[in-house]
Design a protein around this motif. Structure first.
Motif, PDB file in Angstrom:
ATOM      1  N   UNK A   5      11.022   7.006  31.206  1.00 40.98           N
ATOM      2  CA  UNK A   5      11.520   6.887  32.577  1.00 40.98           C
ATOM      3  C   UNK A   5      12.829   7.646  32.769  1.00 40.98           C
ATOM      4  N   UNK A   6      13.652   7.711  31.736  1.00 40.87           N
ATOM      5  CA  UNK A   6      14.883   8.513  31.810  1.00 40.87           C
ATOM      6  C   UNK A   6      14.541   9.992  31.969  1.00 40.87           C
ATOM      7  N   UNK A   7      13.502  10.449  31.273  1.00 41.34           N
ATOM      8  CA  UNK A   7      13.070  11.846  31.399  1.00 41.34           C
ATOM      9  C   UNK A   7      12.520  12.111  32.803  1.00 41.34           C
ATOM     10  N   UNK A   8      11.762  11.170  33.347  1.00 40.87           N
ATOM     11  CA  UNK A   8      11.236  11.322  34.707  1.00 40.87           C
ATOM     12  C   UNK A   8      12.394  11.377  35.701  1.00 40.87           C
ATOM     13  N   UNK A   9      13.378  10.511  35.521  1.00 43.98           N
ATOM     14  CA  UNK A   9      14.533  10.506  36.423  1.00 43.98           C
ATOM     15  C   UNK A   9      15.314  11.825  36.325  1.00 43.98           C
ATOM     16  N   UNK A  10      15.402  12.389  35.144  1.00 48.21           N
ATOM     17  CA  UNK A  10      16.058  13.684  34.978  1.00 48.21           C
ATOM     18  C   UNK A  10      15.310  14.753  35.781  1.00 48.21           C
ATOM     19  N   UNK A  11      13.977  14.692  35.767  1.00 47.31           N
ATOM     20  CA  UNK A  11      13.164  15.594  36.578  1.00 47.31           C
ATOM     21  C   UNK A  11      13.483  15.395  38.067  1.00 47.31           C
ATOM     22  N   UNK A  12      13.500  14.126  38.513  1.00 42.82           N
ATOM     23  CA  UNK A  12      13.821  13.837  39.914  1.00 42.82           C
ATOM     24  C   UNK A  12      15.172  14.435  40.302  1.00 42.82           C
ATOM     25  N   UNK A  13      16.181  14.221  39.468  1.00 43.30           N
ATOM     26  CA  UNK A  13      17.515  14.744  39.747  1.00 43.30           C
ATOM     27  C   UNK A  13      17.514  16.273  39.779  1.00 43.30           C
TER      28      UNK A  13
END
Length: 122
Positions: A5-13
């Motif tokens: 989920x941290x990796x997904x959030x990095x993508x979102x950002x």
């Protein structure tokens, strides 16, 4: 699941801010991106995608609040996953399938298939 989920959030950002350094951190350097919204399969290398992103006006810079959500996570194994997300950039809403693989440097996107779900004309 927290690290994925941290990796997904990095993508979102990275998408919201048009921050190529964040996207380079989450994408595998050999990844590719695909769509077929115009009836033909379009393939884009990660380098081409990053160049495109670097020339965009970021939604964050014009005050748009980040609108993104995880729709589904499917663990194929403890080190491979498919994540379906929805994200808005300006007036466009995209649905992406992000294929992640976990290696020595954490979760990396190895491929992205996207679909333009909604496009609003001004």
């Amino acid at each position: 699941m927290k690290d994925l989920l941290e990796a997904v959030h990095l993508y979102f950002e990275g998408i919201h801010e048009c921050d190529v350094s964040k996207l380079k951190e989450v994408f595998h350097p050999e990844s590719s991106l695909f769509d077929a919204d115009n009836g033909n399969i379009f393939v884009e290398t990660i380098d081409s995608f990053l160049e495109d992103v670097s020339m965009r006006t970021s939604p964050a810079s014009v005050g748009q609040i980040m609108k993104s959500e995880v729709l589904m996570i499917d663990y194929l194994s403890p080190i491979s996953s498919s994540v379906k997300i929805r994200i808005q950039t300006h007036k466009n809403v995209f649905v992406d399938h992000l294929a992640f693989v976990k290696g020595q440097n954490g979760w990396k996107i190895v491929s992205k298939v996207w679909h333009l779900e909604k496009e609003e004309k001004e």
